[in-house]
Design an enzyme around this catalytic site. Structure first.
Site, PDB file in Angstrom:
ATOM      1  N   THR A  18       0.818  -1.217   0.000  1.00 29.49           N
ATOM      2  CA  THR A  18       0.000   0.000   0.000  1.00 29.49           C
ATOM      3  C   THR A  18       0.848   1.262   0.000  1.00 29.49           C
ATOM      4  OG1 THR A  18      -1.869  -1.072   1.048  1.00 29.49           O
ATOM      5  CG2 THR A  18      -1.653   1.282   1.439  1.00 29.49           C
ATOM      6  N   SER A  64       1.844  -7.659  -0.716  1.00 31.98           N
ATOM      7  CA  SER A  64       2.729  -8.433   0.162  1.00 31.98           C
ATOM      8  C   SER A  64       2.308  -9.892   0.291  1.00 31.98           C
ATOM      9  CB  SER A  64       2.854  -7.772   1.526  1.00 31.98           C
ATOM     10  OG  SER A  64       1.672  -7.912   2.273  1.00 31.98           O
ATOM     11  N   THR A  96       1.530  -4.206   4.400  1.00 34.16           N
ATOM     12  CA  THR A  96       1.371  -4.532   5.824  1.00 34.16           C
ATOM     13  C   THR A  96       0.770  -5.922   6.052  1.00 34.16           C
ATOM     14  OG1 THR A  96      -0.828  -3.535   5.917  1.00 34.16           O
ATOM     15  CG2 THR A  96       1.044  -2.107   6.439  1.00 34.16           C
ATOM     16  N   ASP A  97       0.124  -6.479   5.013  1.00 31.19           N
ATOM     17  CA  ASP A  97      -0.598  -7.744   5.217  1.00 31.19           C
ATOM     18  C   ASP A  97       0.281  -8.858   5.767  1.00 31.19           C
ATOM     19  OD1 ASP A  97      -2.938  -6.632   4.334  1.00 31.19           O
ATOM     20  OD2 ASP A  97      -2.887  -7.550   2.335  1.00 31.19           O
TER      21      ASP A  97
HETATM   22  N1  ASP Z   1      -2.542  -5.297   0.221  1.00 33.05           N
HETATM   23  C1  ASP Z   1      -1.513  -4.531   0.844  1.00 33.05           C
HETATM   24  C2  ASP Z   1      -0.278  -5.385   0.958  1.00 33.05           C
HETATM   25  O1  ASP Z   1       0.452  -5.447   0.010  1.00 33.05           O
HETATM   26  C3  ASP Z   1      -1.974  -4.016   2.129  1.00 33.05           C
HETATM   27  C4  ASP Z   1      -1.051  -3.074   2.788  1.00 33.05           C
HETATM   28  O2  ASP Z   1       0.057  -2.799   2.357  1.00 33.05           O
HETATM   29  O3  ASP Z   1      -1.447  -2.537   3.837  1.00 33.05           O
HETATM   30  O4  ASP Z   1      -0.024  -5.995   1.970  1.00 33.05           O
END
Ligand code: ASP
Length: 338
Positions: A18, A64, A96-97
């Site tokens: 993100t 991620s 963050t995932d």
């Molecule tokens: N979908 C995103 C990721 O790549 C979510 C994030 O970064 O918060 O994990």
């Protein structure tokens, strides 16, 4: 510009997520996707230039959930190379995932006492109140700080500093999503200065040979009325180990016990809790399927590691060629905080 030469050097590796996600130029919707690299992320935060001498590396460009432990093994080698060259600290930006898994993998794979700081964002750069720039600045401030040495890999998000072994993503959208439920954060960042309140015990590292295959480890959450049918499929599906997220302090329904007992003769089976906090019990309950029962049948306690982190540790231990006894010892070492 003489002041610049005395700044600590920090390498920023970008992996997507993100924090790096925007709309495609000219697109009329369809959702943001990872598009920005480390150079663009750094350029958007002018205060970084006062904090560190920065090198940027666009390492991956992914959501991620598409990262793998093999990516983390490759990144750990790149980080080691930068440290050999004298870099003060490293920042990794990613989605963050999966930070709770990737940061722990880096913690286990990167040796030495220099800071590795993982960060990301919950609000992408197209949104009001995007948190990526503040998180990146805070992460670089931590990576550049002498006081961050010896902490292992940490996660710096929302002005808090968390140990990789404890941190979990706990909310789908809040910028305050990262929590260390069992131990609390190690510290915080205020007025641009990292404050370290707690220092975790050193973690014994895992060394992997180049391009090693990382065996698959299954993660299975036990639920009410479970009968062990999925446990029975684990070996046939090609997994090399299993982490069971059991009830409470380490309990499963009695009818799951025979399946676990069969499987533990074939591969390491680690007992974690589905609660998301606290340490596994060892000597309290005596019913069939209790923690005492399962440990006596050969399951390995995850200690305070949750299921996701136990899976990372077991995967990397198996990749390093660790024996069944070695796996047990290494889990004990981590959970005894030795
Ligand atoms: N979908 C995103 C990721 O790549 C979510 C994030 O970064 O918060 O994990």
């Amino acid at each position: 510009m003489t002041a610049q030469t005395s700044l600590p050097s920090v390498t920023v590796f970008s992996l997507g997520g993100t924090i790096a996600s925007t709309n495609a130029p000219g697109s009329d919707g369809g959702g943001v996707t990872p598009r920005l690299g480390a150079r663009e992320l750094v350029a958007a935060v002018p205060q970084l230039q006062e904090t560190a001498e920065l090198e940027t590396v666009a390492f991956r460009q992914a959501a991620s959930g598409d990262l793998t432990l093999e990516d983390m093994a490759a990144l750990a080698k790149e980080i080691a190379h930068r440290f050999d060259q004298g870099t003060t600290g490293v920042v990794v930006t990613q989605g963050t995932d999966t930070i709770e898994e990737t940061s722990f993998a880096l913690d286990l794979l990167v040796s030495g006492d220099r800071p590795v700081v993982v960060t990301g964002a919950m609000r992408n750069p197209t949104l009001a109140g995007a948190d990526g720039p503040a998180n990146l600045l805070a992460a670089v401030q931590v990576a550049a700080a002498a006081g961050a040495r010896g902490l292992g890999t940490v996660v710096a998000v929302n002005d808090e500093i968390h140990a990789a072994r404890f941190v979990r993503k706990t909310h789908t959208s809040s910028p305050a999503t990262f929590r260390s439920v069992t131990a609390g954060p190690l510290g915080w960042i205020v007025e641009g200065r990292p404050r370290i309140a707690l220092r975790p015990a050193p973690l014994t590292k895992i060394s992997l040979s180049d391009a090693v295959a990382i065996p698959s480890v299954a993660l299975l959450t036990i639920s009410l009325g479970d009968d062990g049918r999925l446990v029975d499929q684990v070996e046939a599906l090609g997994y090399a180990g299993l982490v069971v997220e059991a009830f409470g302090g380490g309990h499963v329904p009695a009818q799951v016990v025979p399946s676990l007992e069969r499987l533990v003769q074939r591969m390491p089976v680690v007992l974690a809790s589905r609660t998301g906090g606290g340490q596994m019990l060892q000597e309290t309950y005596g019913f069939p399927g209790s923690e005492r029962d399962l440990l006596s049948r050969g399951l390995v306690s995850a200690g305070f590691l949750d299921g996701l982190k136990a899976r990372v540790l077991l995967s990397l231990l198996l990749a390093s060629g660790e024996s069944a006894e070695g796996v047990r010892k290494r889990f004990e070492q981590v959970s005894e905080l030795q």
